[in-house]
Design an enzyme around this catalytic site. Sequence first.
Site, PDB file in Angstrom:
ATOM      1  N   ASP A  88       4.283  -4.638  -6.751  1.00 39.55           N
ATOM      2  CA  ASP A  88       5.174  -4.156  -7.806  1.00 39.55           C
ATOM      3  C   ASP A  88       5.024  -4.994  -9.073  1.00 39.55           C
ATOM      4  OD1 ASP A  88       6.412  -2.037  -6.313  1.00 39.55           O
ATOM      5  OD2 ASP A  88       7.183  -3.641  -5.048  1.00 39.55           O
ATOM      6  N   LYS A  98       6.761  -7.575  -3.949  1.00 40.65           N
ATOM      7  CA  LYS A  98       6.402  -6.360  -3.229  1.00 40.65           C
ATOM      8  C   LYS A  98       7.621  -5.838  -2.489  1.00 40.65           C
ATOM      9  CE  LYS A  98       2.712  -6.150  -0.724  1.00 40.65           C
ATOM     10  NZ  LYS A  98       2.589  -4.744  -1.086  1.00 40.65           N
ATOM     11  N   GLY A 100       8.832  -2.483  -3.096  1.00 37.46           N
ATOM     12  CA  GLY A 100       9.438  -1.318  -3.751  1.00 37.46           C
ATOM     13  C   GLY A 100       9.440  -0.112  -2.823  1.00 37.46           C
ATOM     14  N   GLU A 107       4.368  -5.602   5.637  1.00 34.50           N
ATOM     15  CA  GLU A 107       3.281  -5.941   4.707  1.00 34.50           C
ATOM     16  C   GLU A 107       2.989  -7.437   4.742  1.00 34.50           C
ATOM     17  OE1 GLU A 107       3.761  -2.435   1.359  1.00 34.50           O
ATOM     18  OE2 GLU A 107       4.818  -4.311   1.066  1.00 34.50           O
TER      19      GLU A 107
HETATM   20  C1  A5P Z   1       5.672  -1.156  -0.438  1.00 34.85           C
HETATM   21  O1  A5P Z   1       6.708  -1.682   0.266  1.00 34.85           O
HETATM   22  C2  A5P Z   1       5.334  -2.010  -1.605  1.00 34.85           C
HETATM   23  O2  A5P Z   1       5.212  -3.368  -1.372  1.00 34.85           O
HETATM   24  C3  A5P Z   1       4.156  -1.498  -2.374  1.00 34.85           C
HETATM   25  O3  A5P Z   1       2.985  -2.133  -2.034  1.00 34.85           O
HETATM   26  C4  A5P Z   1       4.454  -1.724  -3.789  1.00 34.85           C
HETATM   27  O4  A5P Z   1       5.759  -1.261  -3.967  1.00 34.85           O
HETATM   28  C5  A5P Z   1       3.491  -0.999  -4.708  1.00 34.85           C
HETATM   29  O5  A5P Z   1       3.704   0.352  -4.606  1.00 34.85           O
HETATM   30  P1  A5P Z   1       3.023   1.391  -5.556  1.00 34.85           P
HETATM   31  O6  A5P Z   1       1.562   1.279  -5.340  1.00 34.85           O
HETATM   32  O7  A5P Z   1       3.603   2.699  -5.119  1.00 34.85           O
HETATM   33  O8  A5P Z   1       3.423   1.040  -6.964  1.00 34.85           O
END
Ligand code: A5P
Length: 228
Positions: A88, A98, A100, A107
Amino acid sequence: MESPKDKAKKAAGYAAAELIQENMTIGLGTGTTAFYFIERLGERCRQGLHISAVSTSQKSWDLAREAGIPIRDIDSYTSLDLVVDGADEIDSQKRMIKGGGGALLREKIVATMSKEMIVIIDRQKLVEKLGAFPLPLEIVSFAWKATVLHIQDLGFKGAIRQTKEGKSYITDNGNLIFDIHFPSPISNPEEIDRQIRKIPGVLETGFFFNLAGKVIIGYSDGKVEIRT
Ligand code: A5P
């Protein structure tokens, strides 16, 4: 029609998929940028590339199955060659926010068990200071109100993440997410991380330190830049 942002995400995701080599074990990230990585990796698998993958979320698991990527249970491995995931926000020291997409705990586990983490982002994720994006915390639902109070007692404001339907968002691990909203970008993410981690109900924070390796930055003209 593909938006300029989608074009940038696709460029980054596709470029990462080109780096995958025969017989690698790969962690699949989560989010809209990871979507493009999975899409292109699936194409490569259908063209004869042999790899095996694990996933950081149910959503990416489903996408991988659909794309034709051989996907295994996480406990098939204790170590992986590579994880490819979005972010993010990322600063010049490769510190990230991270989560979002709500998958931060898985992760971080998958990133930590990988020999290398490739981060795929569009240009807008590069920041001077972290903290304009809310910091997600995965918290256990048991005594969540006490945990929230504890977070607030440290001086942080935020809210339990809600779904579009107005219900509490539940992670793949059955937990809640509390998003901290900083009034302005922050200078001391490590210190904030340390304070928050002391709260027993907080399972993980969305700060990712010392994990990012290569960063692939996609641009809306379809070009990519790779920072090592
Ligand atoms: C998921 O939980 C997140 O950590 C994503 O890796 C992060 O939000 C990036 O997402 P986008 O690629 O949708 O922006």
